[in-house]
Scaffold this motif. Structure first.
Motif, short mmCIF file in Angstrom:
data_model
loop_
_atom_site.label_atom_id
_atom_site.label_comp_id
_atom_site.label_asym_id
_atom_site.label_seq_id
_atom_site.Cartn_x
_atom_site.Cartn_y
_atom_site.Cartn_z
N ALA A 41 0.84 -1.20 0.00
CA ALA A 41 0.00 0.00 0.00
C ALA A 41 0.88 1.25 0.00
N HIS A 42 0.53 2.18 -0.87
CA HIS A 42 1.29 3.42 -0.99
C HIS A 42 0.36 4.55 -1.38
N THR A 43 0.91 5.73 -1.53
CA THR A 43 0.13 6.92 -1.86
C THR A 43 0.42 7.35 -3.29
N VAL A 44 -0.62 7.80 -3.97
CA VAL A 44 -0.53 8.38 -5.31
C VAL A 44 -0.97 9.83 -5.19
N ILE A 45 -0.28 10.74 -5.86
CA ILE A 45 -0.63 12.16 -5.82
C ILE A 45 -1.45 12.45 -7.08
N PHE A 46 -2.77 12.56 -6.90
CA PHE A 46 -3.73 12.66 -8.01
C PHE A 46 -4.20 14.10 -8.19
N HIS A 47 -4.24 14.56 -9.44
CA HIS A 47 -4.69 15.91 -9.77
C HIS A 47 -6.07 15.82 -10.44
N ALA A 104 5.55 5.32 -6.22
CA ALA A 104 4.88 4.97 -4.97
C ALA A 104 5.38 5.90 -3.88
N TRP A 105 4.48 6.69 -3.32
CA TRP A 105 4.85 7.64 -2.28
C TRP A 105 4.40 7.12 -0.92
N ALA A 106 5.11 7.54 0.10
CA ALA A 106 4.68 7.32 1.48
C ALA A 106 4.45 8.69 2.11
N TYR A 107 3.25 8.88 2.69
CA TYR A 107 2.97 10.11 3.41
C TYR A 107 3.17 9.81 4.88
N THR A 108 4.25 10.29 5.45
CA THR A 108 4.69 9.86 6.77
C THR A 108 3.97 10.64 7.88
N PRO A 109 4.03 10.13 9.11
CA PRO A 109 3.43 10.88 10.23
C PRO A 109 4.06 12.27 10.42
N GLU A 110 5.28 12.45 9.90
CA GLU A 110 5.94 13.77 9.98
C GLU A 110 5.56 14.66 8.81
N HIS A 111 4.59 14.20 8.01
CA HIS A 111 4.08 14.95 6.87
C HIS A 111 5.11 15.10 5.73
N ARG A 112 5.99 14.13 5.62
CA ARG A 112 6.90 14.08 4.47
C ARG A 112 6.28 13.21 3.38
N LEU A 113 6.50 13.59 2.14
CA LEU A 113 6.13 12.75 1.01
C LEU A 113 7.40 12.14 0.46
N VAL A 114 7.60 10.87 0.80
CA VAL A 114 8.85 10.17 0.50
C VAL A 114 8.60 9.20 -0.65
N LEU A 115 9.45 9.27 -1.67
CA LEU A 115 9.34 8.33 -2.78
C LEU A 115 9.89 6.99 -2.34
N ARG A 116 9.04 5.97 -2.38
CA ARG A 116 9.40 4.66 -1.86
C ARG A 116 10.11 3.81 -2.90
N ASP A 117 10.63 2.69 -2.41
CA ASP A 117 11.18 1.64 -3.26
C ASP A 117 12.33 2.14 -4.13
N LEU A 135 14.48 10.00 -1.10
CA LEU A 135 14.02 11.12 -1.91
C LEU A 135 12.70 11.63 -1.36
N CYS A 136 12.62 12.93 -1.10
CA CYS A 136 11.41 13.55 -0.56
C CYS A 136 10.96 14.70 -1.45
N SER A 169 3.24 0.29 -10.49
CA SER A 169 3.53 1.27 -11.54
C SER A 169 4.24 0.59 -12.69
N THR A 170 4.02 1.14 -13.88
CA THR A 170 4.74 0.62 -15.05
C THR A 170 6.14 1.18 -15.14
N VAL A 171 6.48 2.12 -14.26
CA VAL A 171 7.82 2.72 -14.24
C VAL A 171 8.47 2.41 -12.90
N THR A 172 9.67 1.89 -12.91
CA THR A 172 10.36 1.56 -11.67
C THR A 172 11.04 2.79 -11.08
N ASN A 173 10.91 2.95 -9.77
CA ASN A 173 11.53 4.11 -9.11
C ASN A 173 13.05 4.03 -9.14
N ASN A 174 13.61 2.83 -9.19
CA ASN A 174 15.07 2.72 -9.14
C ASN A 174 15.75 3.23 -10.40
N SER A 175 14.97 3.47 -11.47
CA SER A 175 15.58 4.03 -12.68
C SER A 175 16.11 5.44 -12.43
#
Length: 574
Positions: free
Chosen positions: A400-406, A435-448, A453-454, A547-553
């Motif tokens: 489970a992760h967060t997506v930033i939707f417009h 895949a983002w994680a929205y942390t309890p400290e209110h950071r948006l961290v790019l996962r995996d 990366l924030c 996602s069809t795009v890997t974050n490690n790229s």
């Protein structure tokens, strides 16, 4: 004269989709808590469009404009997997209607132009009885693997809905509950062997001075039992009171049915339910208040383990209705956040006859008046993100992760593809988002990723960037709050050079319509109707889709970027 590029592309897509497809595979749907699932327990998201067949001619709209196969293929090509196909009770219960052929129905209404159009585009249905023409529509959709929900829209055919039209509630002039139950049972039995008919909606928009909860329970439960007895394979969908805006009475008195795992509820949500608020109020406050009201009246059932189908929502696709434009961002954010099943109003670009006017245009229509191209390609594109499920049973492709939707564009925050700016973000397809994680400290961290990366603001008008490492994730400019009453402004407190402390910067879309930047937040509380915050509205959506795009790229991109910078530095030494 050459046709416009958009029309040419559209016709090419439809021509491809018109090639014969095998019939739709059996889709026996049931419910698992709040989700609609297939026979394997995997989520099936209903991403439907409404297609009326309940007005006076009792023929699916548009068959005078385009061949049936082309319309059905267009529905599939636009990404809709389902049609909410409307019908009037009298189609199957009143011999003076049910005995008519398509040609006779148009002649009795003096619709000579529509009759000529059907003869040109769909000559094979002219001599069919009305119910057989209806079956032909269902069959054509099935050949394109499009599911169908049969929606009992009215009893006497005609436009819906007015409070005093005789079609509103049990006991009204045309709404005999015994006839209605009989009609539901007949229709359910008639389509019992039709695999792409996956659900039946019992009645559209109950309303009027007679409406009351006691009669709702008495007759809606009878209708549900009648449908299930005649066709136990289909979902049974129950509507509420007050034009299908109110299911709140179920809080205290649950529905009682003899069957389980086959029932869902539906609700409607339009801007014209709150017209003055959307046109004149602060959009953040209106969105918060209206969304909370719909949740209190209907969406609370999701938390109680019932599917809630948003079976009508939509906007004036001409784009000039300010209230509709603000409303859409709000309803799209809610639909994404709750990952709702839904049916957009509406497919038709025009009607054979509506409220006495032949060939009347439909501004809410996905298609234009000629039924040949999208009325508003931008509006169609922005609904695409809602067609794909974000989560649900069988869709645990990733943690489970967060997506930033417009919501205004139907796009999501993705990393820029440009090698020159690998740490910047832009809008792109939601299946390509990180895949983002929205942390309890209110950071948006790019996962995996192999790097930390924030999401980070750099200043007003500056690109939103990925901050690298501990330093990049530190400080107020990487602490994202859900500001405003709507909770749709994603904002940071930026230090000010003046003595007034900080100001808020909100995630925003750049002047190019694609890049993500930060700007001073708009319309957080004031501004009224003169202030439009929709471009700054972002919804943090929970997802389990891969996602069809890997974050490690990004690691490779950063190394190439640094290498290029190093080569330029060495070259400049000499």
């Amino acid at each position: 004269m050459r046709p416009p590029l958009l029309l040419t592309a559209w016709l090419a897509v439809v021509a491809f989709a018109c090639r014969r497809h095998p019939p739709a595979a059996a889709a026996t749907l049931s419910t698992s808590s709040r989700w609609i699932v297939d026979e394997h327990g995997r989520r099936v998201k209903l991403a439907c469009v409404n297609w009326p067949s309940h007005l006076e001619p009792m023929v699916a709209e548009g068959l005078s404009k385009r061949p049936l196969a082309a319309i059905a293929a267009g529905v599939a090509a636009m990404g809709f997997n389902c049609v909410r196909l409307t019908w009037p009770t009298f189609l199957v219960t009143n011999a003076s209607y049910s005995s008519l052929t398509v040609a006779q129905s148009f002649r009795r209404l003096n619709l000579t132009g529509s009759l000529a159009g059907v003869r040109a585009n769909n000559p094979g249905i002219l001599d069919l009885k009305l119910i057989d023409a209806f079956k032909a529509v269902v069959r054509s959709l099935g050949e394109r693997e499009v599911m169908v929900i049969l929606d009992n829209h009215v009893s006497k055919p005609g436009w819906c809905c007015r409070r005093g039209d005789g079609n509103g509630f049990f006991g009204d002039a045309y709404f005999d509950p015994e006839v209605w139950v009989d009609g539901l049972a007949r229709m359910a039995a008639m389509f019992a062997g039709v695999e792409n008919v996956v659900g039946m909606s019992l009645r559209n928009e109950l309303r009027g001075p007679r409406q009351n909860a006691d009669d709702w329970y008495r007759y809606m439960q009878r209708g549900a039992e009648a449908v299930h007895a005649a066709n136990p394979r289909v979902l049974v969908i129950l509507s509420g009171l007050s034009f299908d805006n109110d299911l709140s009475f179920l809080r205290w008195r649950p529905v009682r049915l003899s069957f389980a795992g086959k029932a869902a509820f539906e609700v409607h949500w339009y801007s014209f339910s709150n017209p003055h608020e959307w046109a004149g109020g602060n959009a953040n406050r209106v969105c918060a208040r209206v969304a909370a009201g719909v949740s209190r009246r209907a969406f609370y059932l999701l938390r109680r383990g019932w599917p809630v189908f948003l079976s009508e929502f939509g906007v004036d696709n001409r784009g000039a209705n300010a209230g509709d434009n603000r409303y859409y961002g709000c309803v799209a954010a809610a639909a994404a956040g709750m990952d709702l099943d839904w049916a957009l109003w509406t497919l038709q670009g025009s009607y054979y006859l509506r409220e006495g006017v032949p060939d009347r245009d439909e501004a809410y229509g996905v298609l234009d008046g000629a039924w040949r191209a999208p009325r508003n390609a931008t509006a169609l594109r922005r609904v695409r993100a809602l067609q794909r499920a974000f989560r649900g049973p069988g869709l645990a492709e990733a943690a489970a992760h967060t997506v930033i939707f417009h919501p205004a564009t139907g796009l999501c925050a993705v990393r820029r593809r440009s090698p020159a700016s690998p740490l910047e973000l832009e809008l792109g397809p939601c299946n390509e988002t990180g895949a983002w994680a929205y942390t309890p400290e209110h950071r948006l961290v790019l996962r995996d990723t192999l790097l930390t990366l924030c999401l980070r603001a750099e200043g007003a008008g500056e690109p939103a960037r990925l901050g690298l490492g501990r330093a990049g994730c530190a400080g107020a400019l990487a602490r994202w709050l859900l500001a405003s009453e709507s909770k749709l402004h994603v904002a940071v407190h930026a230090p000010s050079s003046s003595s007034h402390g900080s100001h808020m910067l909100c995630l925003d879309v750049g002047a190019d319509g694609r890049s993500l930047v930060t700007n001073r937040c708009r319309c957080l509380s004031g501004g009224g109707s003169s202030c439009d915050p929709e471009g700054q509205w972002f919804k943090l959506v929970s997802s389990t889709r891969r996602s069809t795009v890997t974050n490690n790229s990004i690691l490779v991109q950063l190394l190439l970027y640094r290498l290029k910078s190093w080569k330029s530095w060495v070259f400049n030494l000499f």
